[in-house]
Design a protein around this motif. Sequence first.
Motif, short mmCIF file in Angstrom:
data_model
loop_
_atom_site.label_atom_id
_atom_site.label_comp_id
_atom_site.label_asym_id
_atom_site.label_seq_id
_atom_site.Cartn_x
_atom_site.Cartn_y
_atom_site.Cartn_z
N ALA A 347 0.85 -1.19 0.00
CA ALA A 347 0.00 0.00 0.00
C ALA A 347 0.89 1.23 0.00
O ALA A 347 2.02 1.19 0.49
N ARG A 348 0.35 2.33 -0.56
CA ARG A 348 1.12 3.58 -0.62
C ARG A 348 0.88 4.47 0.59
O ARG A 348 1.63 5.41 0.83
N SER A 349 -0.19 4.20 1.32
CA SER A 349 -0.46 4.99 2.52
C SER A 349 -1.47 4.25 3.38
O SER A 349 -2.01 3.21 3.00
N PHE A 350 -1.72 4.82 4.56
CA PHE A 350 -2.71 4.27 5.48
C PHE A 350 -4.13 4.69 5.12
O PHE A 350 -5.07 4.38 5.84
N ALA A 351 -4.31 5.40 3.99
CA ALA A 351 -5.61 6.01 3.69
C ALA A 351 -6.73 4.98 3.63
O ALA A 351 -7.85 5.28 4.00
N ASP A 352 -6.49 3.79 3.14
CA ASP A 352 -7.54 2.79 3.03
C ASP A 352 -7.32 1.60 3.95
O ASP A 352 -7.83 0.51 3.71
N LEU A 353 -6.54 1.81 4.99
CA LEU A 353 -6.31 0.77 6.00
C LEU A 353 -6.94 1.23 7.30
O LEU A 353 -7.04 2.42 7.58
N HIS A 354 -7.38 0.26 8.07
CA HIS A 354 -7.90 0.59 9.40
C HIS A 354 -7.20 -0.31 10.41
O HIS A 354 -7.16 -1.53 10.23
N ALA A 355 -6.65 0.29 11.45
CA ALA A 355 -5.89 -0.46 12.44
C ALA A 355 -6.41 -0.20 13.84
O ALA A 355 -6.91 0.89 14.15
N THR A 356 -6.31 -1.22 14.68
CA THR A 356 -6.68 -1.14 16.09
C THR A 356 -5.49 -1.58 16.92
O THR A 356 -4.82 -2.56 16.58
N VAL A 357 -5.22 -0.84 17.98
CA VAL A 357 -4.08 -1.14 18.85
C VAL A 357 -4.60 -1.52 20.23
O VAL A 357 -5.49 -0.84 20.78
#
Length: 429
Positions: A347-357
């Motif tokens: 991926a080129r960025s976090f724009a279409d990713l969703h993360a939970t910590v």
Amino acid sequence: MSKGANTPVPTAALRVELGWRSGPGVPDADASALLLLGGKVRSDADFVFYNQPSHSSGAVRHEGKRDAGGRVTDGLLVDLARVEPAVDTVIVAASSDGGSFGQVPGLYIEVRDAAAGTVVARFDNPGATVETAFVLGEFYRRQGAWKFRAVGQGYGTGLEGLATDYGITVDEPQAPAAPQAPPAPQAAARPAFPPAAPPAAPPRPAAAPAAPPAAPPVSLSKVTLTKAAPSVSLTKQGGTSGALRVNLNWEVRKQFSGWGRKLGRSVAMHNDLDLDLCCLYELTDGSKGVVQALGNAFGALHQPPFIHLDGDDRTGAVSAGENLTVNLDHLRSFRRILVFVTIYEGARSFADLHATVTLQPQHGAPVDFSLDECTVPSTVCALALITNTGDDLVVQREARYLVPDRGVSPQRTVDRAYGWGMNWTPGRK
């Protein structure tokens, strides 16, 4: 589906999604599951929720929350093929945090085939008003096959009341016992005759074998960091010893958003998406370093830096994902730890990713937070800063997307942003 209706479901891996619309004044909600035999759990281990995210059989796993454009979901993976023969029902429940379900708009539960992605059952708003917990649905065996029933049974006593109703022992704070007044002193009476010799003590029976210690009750406590409340003291939570596990899990959004959409092109997504969970550390002896998969710098748990990365995962699942473990038994050795994530490839960025910590101390409540939507071409995100002040161990939610300059690595970008002052050389894995 309407309340009380049932439908056959495939004996396979199913993704169960609890969803609602977020907004001002809307309480948070959490999905959970209970594995039952005859209407009760066999033990507290049959309860799967945010503090106990997977069942020992692997049949049920809590996958965590997602927030996409005001639509929040909390997911469970239920693999019916792995449910033990002794279990006849898997309850799917929800509990609210900070209000009642009457304040939660657009509430639903949806069951999908995890492999095909097709919807096999859906139950919308069960008519919630003042309830703070709900049994939304249940999977049950019928003549060798599985069915799903829309239940919609509400509780006004929250997750604690629901769990207790099914046989879970919940950890409750106990009020201290009222001190008892000492008995009033009495004057000793003088005997008229010499006291008789006390009777011989009967022989003591052999001690019975000690019973095994009871399992500790289930704790329902949790801490969620937000923009309004971005930090928490682990010292006050009792989480300053044992292992602190930091878990990162993620998913790829199907729609395109953020900077990619603004520029009129989609963000490149591939099946080989690889996010790396990393941390910068600074110890009290002045030594600094990085723990990451790049360069096989996995660290060590029982010698400096007392931080270990367990592997390089590409699935993003809660049961796997990327995990850093910090040995808090060496708390005095730490000055600060910055946990961050980079996009290695896919991926080129976090724009279409969703993360939970999630930060899970061995002792104390878990600390979790979701990342905000990314609107810049970022390949590195600072997640959390853990600082040892000497008197306190504080976790600060960062959730800060950084944009590296041309030719500058994500690691060096994080270093500059937080003033770590390390020298960097190119690496690979």
